[in-house]
Each structure stands twice: as structure tokens, then as C-alpha cells.
Design an enzyme around this catalytic site. Structure first.
Site, PDB file in Angstrom:
ATOM      1  N   GLY A 151      63.531   8.246  11.870  1.00  0.00           N
ATOM      2  CA  GLY A 151      63.058   9.524  12.420  1.00  0.00           C
ATOM      3  C   GLY A 151      61.544   9.460  12.538  1.00  0.00           C
ATOM      4  O   GLY A 151      60.860   9.132  11.566  1.00  0.00           O
TER       5      GLY A 151
ATOM      6  N   GLY B  57      46.128  -4.171  22.238  1.00  0.00           N
ATOM      7  CA  GLY B  57      45.304  -3.304  21.393  1.00  0.00           C
ATOM      8  C   GLY B  57      45.398  -1.835  21.758  1.00  0.00           C
ATOM      9  O   GLY B  57      46.415  -1.374  22.280  1.00  0.00           O
TER      10      GLY B  57
ATOM     11  N   GLY C 100      54.956   2.136  15.993  1.00  0.00           N
ATOM     12  CA  GLY C 100      54.132   3.236  16.510  1.00  0.00           C
ATOM     13  C   GLY C 100      53.941   4.306  15.444  1.00  0.00           C
ATOM     14  O   GLY C 100      52.864   4.907  15.332  1.00  0.00           O
ATOM     15  N   ASP C 101      54.970   4.536  14.648  1.00  0.00           N
ATOM     16  CA  ASP C 101      54.880   5.545  13.580  1.00  0.00           C
ATOM     17  C   ASP C 101      53.902   5.095  12.492  1.00  0.00           C
ATOM     18  O   ASP C 101      53.158   5.918  11.939  1.00  0.00           O
ATOM     19  CB  ASP C 101      56.258   5.796  12.970  1.00  0.00           C
ATOM     20  CG  ASP C 101      57.262   6.279  14.011  1.00  0.00           C
ATOM     21  OD1 ASP C 101      56.844   6.932  14.982  1.00  0.00           O
ATOM     22  OD2 ASP C 101      58.467   5.983  13.864  1.00  0.00           O
TER      23      ASP C 101
HETATM   24  O1  RIB Z   1      60.032   5.392  16.006  1.00  0.00           O
HETATM   25  C1  RIB Z   1      61.167   4.797  15.438  1.00  0.00           C
HETATM   26  C2  RIB Z   1      62.180   5.838  15.126  1.00  0.00           C
HETATM   27  O2  RIB Z   1      62.657   6.440  16.321  1.00  0.00           O
HETATM   28  C3  RIB Z   1      63.414   5.310  14.450  1.00  0.00           C
HETATM   29  O3  RIB Z   1      63.273   5.251  13.053  1.00  0.00           O
HETATM   30  C4  RIB Z   1      64.512   6.253  14.937  1.00  0.00           C
HETATM   31  O4  RIB Z   1      65.027   7.047  13.926  1.00  0.00           O
HETATM   32  C5  RIB Z   1      63.887   7.067  16.067  1.00  0.00           C
HETATM   33  O5  RIB Z   1      63.605   8.356  15.694  1.00  0.00           O
END
Ligand code: RIB
Length: 311
Positions: free
Chosen positions: A39, A229, A256-257
Site C-alpha cells: 500500500g 535520477g 517510489g515509496d
Molecule cells: O508502490 C508499491 C505499492 O503499490 C505496493 O506495495 C502495492 O500495495 C501498491 O499499492
């Protein structure tokens, strides 16, 4: 002075299938299976927390096995949360296919995330907040209301417009201080904002990219370009921060997270050093792709500092 990073967003249980290559439409391939916490909102909160932020995650989960598991995970991590637990909606889930090179394809079902509510954030929590971070896996109305309240309270609003659907509400850009899109999201935003795109895709010239960033509205745009980059664009300047070289990629899920959560952490600590915050975030993302999983792959502060931190 360190300020709170408040992440309002999604949780999903990641159900990952690992194959040698992606199946073509209509094809079945064999592979292995693993599951873990994901998530985008939750991943970014874990990334910020492990990177050293004073962080609170606000979200919604179901009263089911997946919901129980993630509450245990947050407790073990020591992450502060404000969760709505719903008896009549399932915890979000994401089906992920990952290939041998670590790339992925994801389908996410929102479930309880559709009920993340602005009232979960009270005035006291907002008053302690330095950066409010949201994504696109919860209702846009929730993001809109919270960004409006945050702006009025002098809190920096940070939007990661992922996943980017055709229904993305462009008015959110007017409430956003810092926008962090990837290449695909940026291209969609250009089309949405009337800029159009050349058939060849994004321009290779940074000055031209900067002009496209300026068209979107948010004062700061950080365009993440993978191995190319990050292009940072502000009203005063633009510059590129190179990607970390020589990284052995195992799993890009949540990279990205990792970037966004670590950036929010570094920015909340020192908003005057934008380039340093981007370097810190780049290093966090590079560390995350070397470990399999999403939330579980987020690096700790020690590891980011050992890799160079914001220097
Ligand atoms: O950004 C990656 C995430 O996107 C995954 O962990 C998945 O759950 C989706 O939400």
C-alpha cells in the site's frame, strides 16, 4: 527542528507472484508466491519512520486477518497510527507480478481505503505536522479537504500522484506544495494540464522539462526518472540529482515509496536543503530495491547515512 510527517493514505496486503517473465494476455506462466505489507501510503509511512521521522500514519483497514496482521506489524515497528477498523469492508489488497529483473505489474483493490476520512485528522495532530503526505489510493475528497486544512495551517503539502488514473482531479495540484510524479504520471499530468507531449515522450533537455514542470502549478516538482535520477524544479531554479550508480536490483516494488517517505523525512528536518533531501531520498530508494518486498524493504536511518545520507 524536526517536525511531524503525517501520512494519510492506503494500506494493502501485497500478494506477489514471482515469474521468469510477465505472462502475455491469455497466457499462464508458473512462478512462486510471497505476501507482505504494502500500500503506497503505508509503505511511505514505514519509509519515513525507518528514515528517522516522527511519523503518524492515518488509514483504514478491515476487521479481518490481513487487518490484524498489519496492526501487529505497526506495533512491532513502533509506528504511530490512527486507523479506522471497518467490519463491513475488507483490507486493501494488491496482486503483484514480479519478473526476474525485479520489475513489477500491480493491480490494487482499495477496499477499506475508500473510507479513509478527513475526520481521522484532528486539529491537534495537524498543529504538530510539518509535512502532510498523500497519494492516490484513497478518495480524492479526503486529500482535497486535508490539503486545504493543511495549507490554512501553514503545513507543507506533498503529493505523490500514484496511481495516476484518468479521473485524477487536477484541482489537487493547486493545493500541493511539492509534487513527486514518476515519468508515466508526469506524462499524464502534462496531457491533463493541456501541455501535450511529443510522440517521442519526455524531452531530453532539462530546461524544457523544467518548463513543463512549471505548467503543473505546485511550486516544487520532483520528477523521478529511475536510472536517470531526479529533476528538481522550483520557481527559482532547476537541477538534476543523479541516481545512485551500480545498484543490484532485486525488487522495485515500493522504490517510489521509499523515495517519497525518505524525502518527506529529510525535508521536514531541513526544508532549506532541497538537493540534500533529494540525495537522501535517492539513497533510500536505491537501498530498497536491493531487498525483496515493499514495506519490509524500507531502509533504516543508519543504512541511509552509511550510504551517504544527504551529503
Ligand atoms: O508502490 C508499491 C505499492 O503499490 C505496493 O506495495 C502495492 O500495495 C501498491 O499499492
Amino acid at each position: 527542528m524536526q517536525g511531524l510527517v503525517l501520512v494519510v493514505g492506503s494500506y494493502a496486503q501485497d500478494l506477489s507472484f514471482v515469474t521468469a517473465r510477465f505472462p502475455t494476455p491469455g497466457e499462464t506462466v508458473l512462478g512462486t508466491f510471497e505476501s507482505g505489507p504494502g500500500g503506497k501510503g503505508s509503505n511511505q509511512a514505514i519509509a519515513a519512520h525507518r528514515a528517522g521521522a516522527d511519523c503518524v500514519f492515518v488509514g483504514a483497514i478491515g476487521e479481518d486477518e490481513a487487518g490484524r496482521e498489519i496492526r501487529d506489524f505497526y506495533e512491532a515497528e513502533g509506528l504511530a497510527t490512527r486507523l479506522t477498523v471497518l467490519a463491513d469492508a475488507p483490507t486493501g489488497r494488491a496482486g503483484i507480478v514480479r519478473d526476474r529483473s525485479g520489475q513489477n505489474q500491480i493491480v490494487m483493490t482499495q477496499g477499506a481505503n475508500l473510507r479513509v476520512d478527513p475526520d481521522q485528522v484532528d486539529a491537534d495532530l495537524l498543529a504538530r505536522t510539518r509535512v502532510l503526505l498523500c497519494q492516490n489510493e484513497i478518495p480524492a475528497e479526503t486529500v482535497r479537504e486535508l490539503f486545504g486544512r493543511a495549507r490554512a495551517a501553514g503545513v507543507t503539502t506533498l503529493l505523490n500522484p500514484a496511481p495516476m488514473g484518468a479521473d485524477f482531479p487536477a484541482d489537487l495540484l493547486g493545493l500541493t506544495d511539492i509534487l513527486v510524479p514518476n515519468e508515466t504520471e508526469f506524462a499524464s499530468l502534462q496531457t491533463l494540464c493541456g501541455g501535450g507531449l511529443r510522440a517521442a515522450g519526455l524531452p531530453s533537455d532539462d530546461g524544457e522539462l523544467h518548463q513543463q514542470c512549471r505548467r503543473l502549478g505546485p511550486p516544487v516538482v520532483l520528477l523521478t526518472l529511475g536510472e536517470q535520477g531526479v529533476l528538481a524544479s522550483t520557481p527559482e531554479e532547476f537541477f538534476r540529482v543523479p541516481a545512485v550508480p551500480g545498484v543490484e536490483v532485486r525488487d522495485t516494488t515500493g522504490a517510489g515509496d521509499a523515495f517519497v517517505g525518505a524525502f518527506a523525512t529529510a525535508f521536514a528536518e531541513d526544508s532549506a536543503d532541497l538537493a540534500g533531501a533529494v540525495r537522501f531520498a535517492n539513497r533510500a530508494a536505491a537501498l530498497s530495491v536491493q531487498v525483496v518486498g515493499a514495506a519490509g524493504a524500507m531502509p533504516t536511518r543508519d543504512r541511509i547515512e552509511a550510504a551517504g545520507g544527504r551529503a
